[in-house]
Design a protein around this motif. Structure first.
Motif, short mmCIF file in Angstrom:
data_model
loop_
_atom_site.label_atom_id
_atom_site.label_comp_id
_atom_site.label_asym_id
_atom_site.label_seq_id
_atom_site.Cartn_x
_atom_site.Cartn_y
_atom_site.Cartn_z
N MET A 122 0.80 -1.21 0.00
CA MET A 122 0.00 0.00 0.00
C MET A 122 0.84 1.27 0.00
SD MET A 122 -3.23 -0.43 -0.27
CE MET A 122 -4.04 0.91 0.53
N PRO A 123 1.99 1.29 0.64
CA PRO A 123 2.77 2.52 0.60
C PRO A 123 3.11 2.96 -0.82
CG PRO A 123 3.64 1.09 2.31
CD PRO A 123 2.62 0.31 1.53
N ARG A 124 3.38 1.98 -1.72
CA ARG A 124 3.67 2.35 -3.10
C ARG A 124 2.48 3.04 -3.74
NH1 ARG A 124 5.29 -2.57 -6.35
NH2 ARG A 124 4.25 -1.28 -7.86
N LEU A 125 1.27 2.53 -3.48
CA LEU A 125 0.08 3.13 -4.05
C LEU A 125 -0.14 4.52 -3.47
CD1 LEU A 125 -2.21 2.79 -6.03
CD2 LEU A 125 -3.52 1.63 -4.25
N GLN A 126 0.12 4.69 -2.19
CA GLN A 126 -0.01 6.00 -1.57
C GLN A 126 1.00 6.98 -2.16
OE1 GLN A 126 0.36 4.68 2.49
NE2 GLN A 126 -1.83 4.92 2.83
N ASP A 127 2.23 6.50 -2.38
CA ASP A 127 3.25 7.35 -3.01
C ASP A 127 2.83 7.75 -4.42
OD1 ASP A 127 4.81 7.12 -0.74
OD2 ASP A 127 6.13 5.58 -1.60
N ALA A 128 2.29 6.79 -5.16
CA ALA A 128 1.82 7.08 -6.51
C ALA A 128 0.70 8.10 -6.49
CB ALA A 128 1.37 5.80 -7.21
N GLU B 198 0.27 10.44 -4.33
CA GLU B 198 0.89 11.75 -4.07
C GLU B 198 1.52 12.33 -5.33
OE1 GLU B 198 0.69 13.70 -1.40
OE2 GLU B 198 -0.63 12.18 -0.55
N ARG B 199 2.19 11.48 -6.10
CA ARG B 199 2.80 11.96 -7.35
C ARG B 199 1.73 12.38 -8.35
NH1 ARG B 199 6.67 7.43 -9.22
NH2 ARG B 199 5.20 6.16 -8.08
N LEU B 200 0.61 11.67 -8.37
CA LEU B 200 -0.49 12.05 -9.26
C LEU B 200 -1.09 13.39 -8.84
CD1 LEU B 200 -2.23 8.60 -9.70
CD2 LEU B 200 -1.12 9.93 -11.51
N ARG B 201 -1.21 13.60 -7.53
CA ARG B 201 -1.71 14.89 -7.05
C ARG B 201 -0.82 16.03 -7.51
NH1 ARG B 201 -2.85 12.21 -1.88
NH2 ARG B 201 -5.08 12.03 -1.73
N PRO C 98 -6.44 15.46 -16.93
CA PRO C 98 -7.51 14.46 -16.96
C PRO C 98 -7.03 13.02 -16.73
CG PRO C 98 -7.82 16.03 -18.74
CD PRO C 98 -6.49 16.34 -18.10
N ALA C 99 -5.95 12.62 -17.39
CA ALA C 99 -5.45 11.25 -17.22
C ALA C 99 -4.97 11.03 -15.79
CB ALA C 99 -4.34 10.96 -18.21
N ALA C 100 -4.27 12.00 -15.26
CA ALA C 100 -3.76 11.88 -13.88
C ALA C 100 -4.92 11.89 -12.89
CB ALA C 100 -2.79 13.02 -13.58
N GLU C 101 -5.91 12.70 -13.16
CA GLU C 101 -7.06 12.78 -12.25
C GLU C 101 -7.80 11.45 -12.18
OE1 GLU C 101 -9.27 14.46 -9.37
OE2 GLU C 101 -7.57 15.42 -10.36
N GLY C 102 -7.98 10.80 -13.32
CA GLY C 102 -8.64 9.49 -13.34
C GLY C 102 -7.85 8.45 -12.59
N ARG C 103 -6.54 8.45 -12.79
CA ARG C 103 -5.69 7.49 -12.07
C ARG C 103 -5.69 7.77 -10.58
NH1 ARG C 103 -2.30 8.29 -16.77
NH2 ARG C 103 -2.35 6.42 -18.03
N LEU C 104 -5.67 9.05 -10.23
CA LEU C 104 -5.70 9.42 -8.81
C LEU C 104 -6.98 8.92 -8.16
CD1 LEU C 104 -4.64 10.87 -6.31
CD2 LEU C 104 -5.62 13.00 -7.23
N GLN C 105 -8.11 9.12 -8.82
CA GLN C 105 -9.38 8.65 -8.26
C GLN C 105 -9.39 7.13 -8.09
OE1 GLN C 105 -11.67 10.60 -6.92
NE2 GLN C 105 -10.32 12.28 -7.46
N LEU D 292 -3.05 -2.05 -9.54
CA LEU D 292 -3.28 -0.65 -9.89
C LEU D 292 -2.03 0.17 -9.63
CD1 LEU D 292 -5.14 1.66 -10.75
CD2 LEU D 292 -5.86 1.84 -8.37
N GLY D 293 -1.38 -0.07 -8.50
CA GLY D 293 -0.14 0.63 -8.19
C GLY D 293 0.92 0.41 -9.25
N ALA D 294 1.02 -0.82 -9.73
CA ALA D 294 1.99 -1.13 -10.79
C ALA D 294 1.66 -0.38 -12.07
CB ALA D 294 2.04 -2.63 -11.04
#
Length: 83
Positions: free
Chosen positions: A1-7, A9-12, A18-25, A61-63
């Protein structure tokens, strides 16, 4: 989970794209699903199987997010920014 949380944060940090927003959601939804599974399991109402499925989905998803962010970094490095 930390990797997904880091990702997430990078998306934020990409902000509003739009692409980043969808991935962030999607990343936030995966984190929330795991959090809820843990709460249910702690309360004696959840199942380890569901938690395992959601953790695996979050890992996948994180990958995918990591790969997309890596590809974006390669493109950003290859394409000069206008001055």
């Amino acid at each position: 989970m930390p990797r997904l949380q880091d990702a997430a944060e990078r998306l934020r940090a990409l902000g509003g794209e739009p692409a980043a927003e969808g991935r962030l959601q999607a990343a936030l939804a995966a984190i929330e699903a795991v959090r809820l599974d843990l709460l249910r399991l702690h309360a004696g109402r959840g199942s380890a199987d569901q938690l395992t499925r959601d953790l695996e989905a979050a890992r996948q998803l994180g990958a995918r997010v990591d790969a997309a962010l890596g590809a974006r970094a390669v493109v950003d490095d290859a394409v000069p920014t206008p001055a």
